[in-house]
Each structure stands twice: as C-alpha cells, then as structure tokens.
Design an enzyme around this catalytic site. Structure first.
Site, PDB file in Angstrom:
ATOM      1  N   GLN A   1       0.716  -1.313   0.013  1.00  0.00           N
ATOM      2  CA  GLN A   1      -0.157   0.045   0.090  1.00  0.00           C
ATOM      3  C   GLN A   1       0.857   1.248   0.298  1.00  0.00           C
ATOM      4  O   GLN A   1       2.260   1.348   0.013  1.00  0.00           O
ATOM      5  CB  GLN A   1      -1.150   0.055   1.174  1.00  0.00           C
ATOM      6  CG  GLN A   1      -0.218  -0.116   2.512  1.00  0.00           C
ATOM      7  CD  GLN A   1      -1.242  -0.323   3.762  1.00  0.00           C
ATOM      8  OE1 GLN A   1      -1.178   0.193   4.573  1.00  0.00           O
ATOM      9  NE2 GLN A   1      -1.898  -1.562   3.556  1.00  0.00           N
TER      10      GLN A   1
ATOM     11  N   HIS B   1       0.155   5.706   1.207  1.00  0.00           N
ATOM     12  CA  HIS B   1      -0.575   6.782   1.410  1.00  0.00           C
ATOM     13  C   HIS B   1      -0.157   8.305   0.867  1.00  0.00           C
ATOM     14  O   HIS B   1       1.095   8.357   0.551  1.00  0.00           O
ATOM     15  CB  HIS B   1      -0.422   6.858   2.887  1.00  0.00           C
ATOM     16  CG  HIS B   1      -0.506   5.963   3.811  1.00  0.00           C
ATOM     17  ND1 HIS B   1      -1.524   5.032   3.746  1.00  0.00           N
ATOM     18  CD2 HIS B   1       0.340   5.186   4.631  1.00  0.00           C
ATOM     19  CE1 HIS B   1      -1.560   4.078   4.709  1.00  0.00           C
ATOM     20  NE2 HIS B   1      -0.241   4.010   5.026  1.00  0.00           N
TER      21      HIS B   1
ATOM     22  N   GLU C   1       3.859   7.922   8.511  1.00  0.00           N
ATOM     23  CA  GLU C   1       3.946   7.260   9.825  1.00  0.00           C
ATOM     24  C   GLU C   1       5.269   6.633  10.104  1.00  0.00           C
ATOM     25  O   GLU C   1       6.203   6.702   9.632  1.00  0.00           O
ATOM     26  CB  GLU C   1       2.864   5.795   9.570  1.00  0.00           C
ATOM     27  CG  GLU C   1       3.407   4.929   8.581  1.00  0.00           C
ATOM     28  CD  GLU C   1       2.305   4.152   7.953  1.00  0.00           C
ATOM     29  OE1 GLU C   1       1.094   4.242   8.641  1.00  0.00           O
ATOM     30  OE2 GLU C   1       2.400   3.114   7.151  1.00  0.00           O
TER      31      GLU C   1
ATOM     32  N   HIS D   1       4.800   0.027   0.570  1.00  0.00           N
ATOM     33  CA  HIS D   1       5.293  -0.432   1.767  1.00  0.00           C
ATOM     34  C   HIS D   1       4.429  -1.622   2.056  1.00  0.00           C
ATOM     35  O   HIS D   1       3.130  -1.516   1.678  1.00  0.00           O
ATOM     36  CB  HIS D   1       5.441   0.540   3.015  1.00  0.00           C
ATOM     37  CG  HIS D   1       4.331   1.034   3.341  1.00  0.00           C
ATOM     38  ND1 HIS D   1       3.785   2.097   3.060  1.00  0.00           N
ATOM     39  CD2 HIS D   1       3.015   0.570   4.238  1.00  0.00           C
ATOM     40  CE1 HIS D   1       2.451   2.546   3.546  1.00  0.00           C
ATOM     41  NE2 HIS D   1       2.004   1.454   4.252  1.00  0.00           N
TER      42      HIS D   1
ATOM     43  N   ARG E   1      -4.704   0.812  -1.760  1.00  0.00           N
ATOM     44  CA  ARG E   1      -4.028  -0.513  -1.776  1.00  0.00           C
ATOM     45  C   ARG E   1      -3.552  -0.809  -3.081  1.00  0.00           C
ATOM     46  O   ARG E   1      -4.303  -0.738  -3.941  1.00  0.00           O
ATOM     47  CB  ARG E   1      -5.138  -1.390  -1.184  1.00  0.00           C
ATOM     48  CG  ARG E   1      -4.797  -2.824  -0.648  1.00  0.00           C
ATOM     49  CD  ARG E   1      -5.916  -3.780  -0.068  1.00  0.00           C
ATOM     50  NE  ARG E   1      -6.446  -3.187   0.895  1.00  0.00           N
ATOM     51  CZ  ARG E   1      -7.793  -2.698   1.075  1.00  0.00           C
ATOM     52  NH1 ARG E   1      -8.323  -2.702   0.074  1.00  0.00           N
ATOM     53  NH2 ARG E   1      -8.172  -2.211   2.337  1.00  0.00           N
TER      54      ARG E   1
END
Length: 274
Positions: A61, A63, A80, A138, A158
């Site tokens: 996936q 972001h 993150e 990642h 995804r």
C-alpha cells in the site's frame, strides 16, 4: 496541565493473531490485527497510536501526503513510523522498491501478483525503527509486533493484497507513490540512551525514544505529547502507567520510572515543516 490515558480498542484483521498479549483486549477468538488508542482530546486528534500484530503479510500500500490528500478533499495525508517490539527470526518489512520503475510497470506488477517480489523486504528485529514518509510503497510482513505512530488520517491506497477479496486503488495509489528505493535512515533503537528518532520540522510529527532507570524522572513540557511506554511502569503526574498503554499530556508533566523504563514520546511538528 492535564493527562489522559487513551482507551485501547482491538480491531479484527484477517492477518492478525488470536493470542494477543494480556495487556490488550481480545476479541473472543477473532484475530486481533490492530489495537487503536482512542478517545483522544480534540487537540490531540492529529496523531494516532496503534499496536500491530501480524501472522500474515499486510497488503502492499501507499498513503498520500497532505497536499495530495487535500487535493481530493481529505483533511490530511498519512506519514507514519514503526517501532518493532517483537519479531520472529525471519520477520521482514517491505519498504520501497528494489529499483526505480515507471508507473506502468508497477501497475502491471500489481495486477499479475509480482509486485510483492519487487519490494525491498528488510530483515528486522526487536528495536528496529523506520520512518515511512507519505508516498512510500510499503508492506508489513508476518511474525511482528509493532508500535505505529501515524497522522490520524483514514486514507490507504491498496496496490496488492495477495488475492484477498478487497478493493485495490491502483490509479490513486500510483499517482502519489514514490516509484523507487526507500532512502530514509534505517536504525536500531538504543536500549541505553535517549534518542531522537524522527526530527521535528522534517516530518508531520517528531518521535523520541526515552530510556530511564529505576527512580529516574523526566518532564514533558510541550503543548501536547503522546507518551507510549514500551517497557516498565511508574507514575505520570500521580497517575499509574504501565507498558502497553498510551497517554496524552498537555503542558508540563512529570513522569517517574519505577524500575527500568523505555518509552516513545511523539509530538506534532509546528506549521511550516519541510
């Protein structure tokens, strides 16, 4: 000054585990993949702290960053970081691609199932730490217990899911992805000293690793801080804390260790970061 212990909420995931550690709520035989720390005060809602427990690989996936998210009407993107609490001997994290590729080649690999083999699967152990900027392709492997600190944004594109019957988001994901190797530092967190793991100003949030001995104290003095104890127990402004919890403090806050302690402390970076 106020301190607030966040509520641990377990989330069922197909790649989770059934024997979640006793510090966390179970789900009556269902697989627990994530434990979210919820009910944060409004001024502490920009970050989300989770534990992840994996028995299988998570999807591949990516972001978006803040600008890409806001361009499609979302308030925030999602960067993150991961701190590995426990890892089986062959545990891996897939971070970035092995080589630079164009979007068409990545899309083709996602559709034919070979994308997972194009990721850079890095061996990890307890103490491994990675900052994952928005745009990084990642995946998290099996056999891991991880603390994840992230921007509090529900936005995941995804790219590949090992044949699980879940929606893919190839066009949106490829539009925001960095289609090459991961170039951030890889590190193992020291068990003996304080360290800055994510620098303030270079990311939407900062993270410090705090190590203290029995009887030591330290002070948080920021507007808002997230205190995530990995090991130990003690007092936070008179309230008892223990490993496996997450606390939010506002203003000056004294934390005491009763025995050896290791914790992560996160803060939101000021506006105007790079």
């Amino acid at each position: 000054m106020t301190v607030h212990r966040l509520t641990a909420r377990s989330v069922s995931k197909p790649w989770g585990i059934t024997d979640v550690p006793s510090a966390f709520p179970s789900l009556s035989g269902d697989r627990v993949g994530e434990v979210w720390f919820t009910d944060a005060p409004m001024n502490a809602s920009t970050l989300l702290v989770k534990y992840l427990f994996t028995s299988e690989k998570l999807s591949v996936q990516v972001h978006p960053n803040d600008a890409d998210a806001q361009a499609v009407g979302l308030p925030l993107g999602k960067s993150e970081c991961w701190y590995v609490v426990e890892a089986e001997a062959d545990a891996r994290l897939g971070i970035g691609l092995l080589a630079s590729m164009d979007a068409a080649a990545v899309r083709s690999a996602a559709l034919d199932g070979s994308l997972q083999d194009l990721l850079d699967w890095k061996p990890v152990s307890a103490g491994s730490f990675f900052y994952i900027p928005a745009g990084t392709i990642h995946a998290i492997g099996a056999g891991l217990q991880i603390v994840e600190i992230q921007q509090s944004a529900d936005v995941t594109y995804r790219l590949y899911d090992y044949g699980r019957p879940r929606e893919l988001h190839l066009e949106r994901g490829l539009a925001v992805a960095q289609l090459g190797p991961y170039c951030m530092p890889e590190r193992t967190v020291s068990a003996n000293e304080h360290e800055c793991l994510v620098e303030p100003g270079n990311a939407p949030f900062s993270v410090d690793s705090i190590v203290e001995a029995d009887g030591d104290t330290f002070t948080l003095a920021d507007d808002v801080s997230w205190f995530v104890p990995i090991k130990g127990h003690g007092l936070i402004d008179g309230h008892r804390w223990t490993a496996g919890e997450c606390w939010v403090s506002e203003g000056h806050c004294d934390i005491a260790a009763e025995g050896p302690m290791h914790a992560l402390v996160a803060r939101v970076s000021p506006p105007g970061r790079d």
